[in-house]
Scaffold this motif. Structure first.
Motif, mmCIF file in Angstrom:
data_model
loop_
_atom_site.group_PDB
_atom_site.id
_atom_site.type_symbol
_atom_site.label_atom_id
_atom_site.label_comp_id
_atom_site.label_asym_id
_atom_site.label_seq_id
_atom_site.Cartn_x
_atom_site.Cartn_y
_atom_site.Cartn_z
ATOM 1 N N ARG A 1 41.813 36.807 51.685
ATOM 2 C CA ARG A 1 41.224 38.065 51.213
ATOM 3 C C ARG A 1 40.253 37.816 50.065
ATOM 4 O O ARG A 1 39.515 38.704 49.668
ATOM 5 C CB ARG A 1 42.322 39.019 50.747
ATOM 6 C CG ARG A 1 43.217 39.491 51.866
ATOM 7 C CD ARG A 1 44.348 40.344 51.313
ATOM 8 N NE ARG A 1 45.270 40.718 52.351
ATOM 9 C CZ ARG A 1 45.213 41.860 53.026
ATOM 10 N NH1 ARG A 1 44.267 42.728 52.777
ATOM 11 N NH2 ARG A 1 46.098 42.122 53.954
ATOM 12 N N PHE A 2 40.292 36.619 49.530
ATOM 13 C CA PHE A 2 39.426 36.243 48.416
ATOM 14 C C PHE A 2 38.377 35.268 48.914
ATOM 15 O O PHE A 2 38.644 34.420 49.770
ATOM 16 C CB PHE A 2 40.260 35.597 47.293
ATOM 17 C CG PHE A 2 41.292 36.526 46.735
ATOM 18 C CD1 PHE A 2 40.979 37.374 45.691
ATOM 19 C CD2 PHE A 2 42.555 36.577 47.280
ATOM 20 C CE1 PHE A 2 41.918 38.253 45.190
ATOM 21 C CE2 PHE A 2 43.506 37.445 46.784
ATOM 22 C CZ PHE A 2 43.187 38.290 45.736
ATOM 23 N N ARG A 3 37.171 35.367 48.373
ATOM 24 C CA ARG A 3 36.059 34.538 48.827
ATOM 25 C C ARG A 3 36.407 33.051 48.738
ATOM 26 O O ARG A 3 36.148 32.288 49.667
ATOM 27 C CB ARG A 3 34.816 34.858 47.992
ATOM 28 C CG ARG A 3 33.552 34.411 48.633
ATOM 29 C CD ARG A 3 32.313 34.940 47.921
ATOM 30 N NE ARG A 3 32.268 36.387 48.004
ATOM 31 C CZ ARG A 3 31.949 37.184 46.993
ATOM 32 N NH1 ARG A 3 31.655 36.692 45.816
ATOM 33 N NH2 ARG A 3 31.916 38.486 47.150
ATOM 34 N N LEU A 4 37.007 32.626 47.632
ATOM 35 C CA LEU A 4 37.344 31.218 47.451
ATOM 36 C C LEU A 4 38.346 30.746 48.511
ATOM 37 O O LEU A 4 38.206 29.664 49.075
ATOM 38 C CB LEU A 4 37.915 30.986 46.043
ATOM 39 C CG LEU A 4 38.194 29.554 45.645
ATOM 40 C CD1 LEU A 4 36.911 28.733 45.672
ATOM 41 C CD2 LEU A 4 38.830 29.503 44.265
ATOM 42 N N GLY A 5 39.336 31.558 48.808
ATOM 43 C CA GLY A 5 40.317 31.210 49.832
ATOM 44 C C GLY A 5 39.700 31.160 51.221
ATOM 45 O O GLY A 5 40.044 30.296 52.035
ATOM 46 N N ALA A 6 38.783 32.062 51.498
ATOM 47 C CA ALA A 6 38.110 32.076 52.802
ATOM 48 C C ALA A 6 37.216 30.850 52.963
ATOM 49 O O ALA A 6 37.178 30.241 54.037
ATOM 50 C CB ALA A 6 37.301 33.362 52.964
#
Length: 189
Positions: free
Chosen positions: A118-123
């Motif tokens: 759900r977070f840009r860094l995780g994606a």
């Protein structure tokens, strides 16, 4: 004393900003939280990694297949190697490589469905890991004479003090590091 709802106008009760890379959205019940999973970003990063990985491996096969070595800078050189094992040539000849790649893809699917996507860094992290795993799995699937999933991964980045690797391997390692950061930064669901 009556409890007040936090507002953006009152600095004393304003909600603290979360990770700027995860846009908050308002749920039907009025609560705010991270946005939906960013499958598009995971896919886009994964596709870019696979394309770059396969292009660099194609270059390495065409440029280095005759046994030549290209010195780049310091101890960095390009030197073609065929990896039939798992990461860093561990388990060569045991047939583990394809199964490790498949396991990595299963893990990425789990990560993509997980909270950190759900977070840009995780994606981005999930996309790097997915692209790297798919790039190496493609080598195993289509670069062998012994049939499907019996090929060798093309490695060519040689630091001379570390096992020879490729762009897919680098993407997996960087993605794993970013995933750790994303999981540390993400608030509990």
């Amino acid at each position: 004393m009556e409890a007040r709802e936090p507002t953006d106008d009152d600095p004393a009760t304003a909600p603290e900003p979360d990770d700027a890379s995860a846009p908050e959205v308002e749920a039907p019940d009025g609560t705010r939280g991270p946005g939906p999973r960013q499958f598009g970003l995971v896919g886009a990063v994964g596709v870019v990694v696979v394309l770059l990985d396969q292009l660099t491996k194609h270059w390495a096969l065409n440029r280095l297949d005759d046994g030549s070595v290209v010195d780049v800078v310091g101890s960095l050189r390009f030197n073609l190697a065929y990896n039939t094992g798992t990461a860093f040539s561990l388990g060569s000849g045991k047939g583990l490589g394809p199964w490790i790649s498949v396991l990595a893809i299963v893990v990425v699917v789990g990560l993509s469905l997980g909270y950190t996507s759900r977070f840009r860094l995780g994606a981005v992290a999930a996309g790097l890991i997915a692209g790297g795993a798919i790039g190496n799995l493609a080598d195993r699937a289509f670069r062998g004479d012994d049939g499907f999933l019996h090929g060798a991964v093309i490695d060519f980045v040689d630091l001379q003090w570390w096992p020879v690797f490729n762009l897919a391997d680098a993407a997996i390692v960087v993605g794993a590091g970013l995933l750790v950061l994303a999981s540390l930064r993400a608030p509990a669901p």
